[in-house]
Design an enzyme around this catalytic site. Sequence first.
Site, mmCIF file in Angstrom:
data_model
loop_
_atom_site.group_PDB
_atom_site.id
_atom_site.type_symbol
_atom_site.label_atom_id
_atom_site.label_comp_id
_atom_site.label_asym_id
_atom_site.label_seq_id
_atom_site.Cartn_x
_atom_site.Cartn_y
_atom_site.Cartn_z
ATOM 1 N N ARG A 107 0.798 -1.307 -0.034
ATOM 2 C CA ARG A 107 0.018 -0.590 -0.125
ATOM 3 C C ARG A 107 1.004 1.170 0.141
ATOM 4 O O ARG A 107 1.375 1.491 1.036
ATOM 5 C CB ARG A 107 -1.404 0.323 1.386
ATOM 6 C CG ARG A 107 -1.941 1.165 1.744
ATOM 7 C CD ARG A 107 -2.558 1.495 2.474
ATOM 8 N NE ARG A 107 -3.658 0.539 2.090
ATOM 9 C CZ ARG A 107 -4.895 0.346 2.677
ATOM 10 N NH1 ARG A 107 -5.322 1.380 3.378
ATOM 11 N NH2 ARG A 107 -6.036 0.250 1.691
ATOM 12 N N HIS A 134 -7.498 1.258 -6.818
ATOM 13 C CA HIS A 134 -7.496 0.325 -5.629
ATOM 14 C C HIS A 134 -8.753 -1.127 -5.833
ATOM 15 O O HIS A 134 -9.754 -1.746 -5.558
ATOM 16 C CB HIS A 134 -9.058 0.472 -4.493
ATOM 17 C CG HIS A 134 -8.629 0.018 -2.340
ATOM 18 N ND1 HIS A 134 -7.653 -0.920 -2.525
ATOM 19 C CD2 HIS A 134 -8.645 0.081 -1.507
ATOM 20 C CE1 HIS A 134 -7.543 -1.713 -0.862
ATOM 21 N NE2 HIS A 134 -8.898 -0.387 0.125
ATOM 22 N N GLN A 137 -9.669 -4.236 -3.249
ATOM 23 C CA GLN A 137 -11.741 -3.739 -3.205
ATOM 24 C C GLN A 137 -11.664 -4.447 -3.832
ATOM 25 O O GLN A 137 -12.706 -4.713 -3.514
ATOM 26 C CB GLN A 137 -11.320 -2.294 -2.529
ATOM 27 C CG GLN A 137 -12.821 -2.137 -2.066
ATOM 28 C CD GLN A 137 -12.632 -2.048 -1.161
ATOM 29 O OE1 GLN A 137 -11.817 -1.938 0.816
ATOM 30 N NE2 GLN A 137 -13.632 -2.658 -0.268
ATOM 31 N N ASP A 230 -17.691 6.755 -1.300
ATOM 32 C CA ASP A 230 -15.958 6.430 -0.285
ATOM 33 C C ASP A 230 -16.016 7.500 0.427
ATOM 34 O O ASP A 230 -16.785 8.581 0.443
ATOM 35 C CB ASP A 230 -14.975 6.483 -1.837
ATOM 36 C CG ASP A 230 -13.634 6.018 -1.024
ATOM 37 O OD1 ASP A 230 -13.802 5.586 0.347
ATOM 38 O OD2 ASP A 230 -13.015 6.322 -1.575
ATOM 39 N N CYS A 270 -16.544 0.737 0.404
ATOM 40 C CA CYS A 270 -15.161 0.046 1.130
ATOM 41 C C CYS A 270 -14.881 0.330 2.590
ATOM 42 O O CYS A 270 -13.633 -0.605 2.928
ATOM 43 C CB CYS A 270 -14.477 0.675 0.117
ATOM 44 S SG CYS A 270 -13.475 2.164 0.707
ATOM 45 N N ARG A 298 -13.285 -9.681 1.651
ATOM 46 C CA ARG A 298 -11.680 -8.411 1.217
ATOM 47 C C ARG A 298 -10.485 -10.144 1.845
ATOM 48 O O ARG A 298 -9.951 -10.508 0.750
ATOM 49 C CB ARG A 298 -10.838 -7.619 2.161
ATOM 50 C CG ARG A 298 -11.665 -6.220 2.038
ATOM 51 C CD ARG A 298 -11.622 -6.003 0.823
ATOM 52 N NE ARG A 298 -10.059 -5.983 0.926
ATOM 53 C CZ ARG A 298 -9.402 -4.383 1.059
ATOM 54 N NH1 ARG A 298 -9.871 -3.448 1.731
ATOM 55 N NH2 ARG A 298 -7.796 -4.116 0.591
HETATM 56 N N1 NVA Z 1 -10.083 6.553 -1.183
HETATM 57 C C1 NVA Z 1 -9.570 6.246 0.520
HETATM 58 C C2 NVA Z 1 -9.638 4.463 0.325
HETATM 59 C C3 NVA Z 1 -9.748 4.164 2.103
HETATM 60 C C4 NVA Z 1 -9.821 2.162 1.427
HETATM 61 C C5 NVA Z 1 -8.569 6.504 0.083
HETATM 62 O O1 NVA Z 1 -7.358 6.425 -0.386
HETATM 63 O O2 NVA Z 1 -7.331 6.604 1.121
HETATM 64 N N1 CP Z 2 -11.390 -0.762 2.716
HETATM 65 C C1 CP Z 2 -9.905 -0.684 3.225
HETATM 66 O O1 CP Z 2 -8.972 -0.542 2.429
HETATM 67 O O2 CP Z 2 -9.679 -1.020 4.355
HETATM 68 P P1 CP Z 2 -8.676 -0.331 5.046
HETATM 69 O O3 CP Z 2 -8.073 1.201 4.749
HETATM 70 O O4 CP Z 2 -8.769 -0.044 6.661
HETATM 71 O O5 CP Z 2 -7.853 -1.083 4.755
#
Ligand code: NVA
Ligand code: CP
Length: 322
Positions: A107, A134, A137, A230, A270, A298
């Site tokens: 990530r 993502h 997800q 989101d 998500c 997931r």
């Molecule tokens: N768009 C959000 C998704 C979190 C799972 C982010 O990147 O923070």
């Molecule tokens: N939806 C998701 O990726 O959650 P986290 O940021 O908690 O991993």
Amino acid sequence: MTQRIRHFIKDTDLSPAEQAEVLDLAAELKRDRSSTTPLARGASRETVAVLFDKTSTRTRFSFASGIADLGGSALVVDPGSSQMGHKESIEDTTRVLERMVAAIVWRTFAHEGLERMAAISHVPVVNALCDDYHPCQLLADLLTIRERFGSTQGRVLAYLGDGANNMSNSYLLAGATAGMHVRIAAPEGAWPDAGVVEEAAAVAAATGGSVLVTADPREAASGADVVVTDTWVSMGQEDEAAERKARFADYRVTDELMGLAGEDAVFLHCLPAYRGLEVDASVIDGPRSLVWDEAENRLHAQKAVLVWLLRQGRPALAEREE
Ligand code: NVA
Ligand code: CP
């Protein structure tokens, strides 16, 4: 000849047929969590590196738990606790890790970092979220949609809110791959990148899906099978929080908006979710919400993608090209 290693750093890294295979496998693994243990090696366990440059709850626990189910061991590395990113290049890190682990899950911020890693890695690289996509997800979301509707083909998915973030891009690309009609509703200026929309439209033309970008949340939600949103403030955008909350206020998923969707429509998110901002509590905590199944999925979807990638070939160190 050295085998080509497959990676999953963007939704379209899986063709429509491959995405369907991964989702079938995810459903199988959900029925029997320990039915395959490709990471077990005699009495020992292979390691998967799970690297985070941003925070996480679901991704972290689902990969750690899923890798254990597969007979392996996850080494979860948090920001600041390795040399990566500040003392050592992505390339040097990759060259070291690939000699020790079966796969790398990462990530991070820029997608370019994942591209650089995937360009040289001899073990599969999986995108656990970046600024642009993502894809893990989306596999979970598609599995959830399949479970509810039997198939994703021809279903209408309406995403409301920040159209220029990782989730919006991934809904466009993975949804089109799955043969869905993907509608993005966002204020102008927060629309997805034209290149992503074009790419999704080209995929949709081949799968029977379609793509629509609109500023009108009601147009997007009308008759939809799946309504999703989101956070309006993605990780890394915290300084813009106040401005963003004002900008997206008309795109909150409310009961009134869900009323425009199809009779059997479901709500996905998500997570983490901000009740009263992108979604009302009555929606996310209401009868149409599948967010907890989505979160559980997931685990099954990521196990499936790891198994699938490992099945595509694992060259021994000696067979690897420089
Ligand atoms: N768009 C959000 C998704 C979190 C799972 C982010 O990147 O923070
Ligand atoms: N939806 C998701 O990726 O959650 P986290 O940021 O908690 O991993």
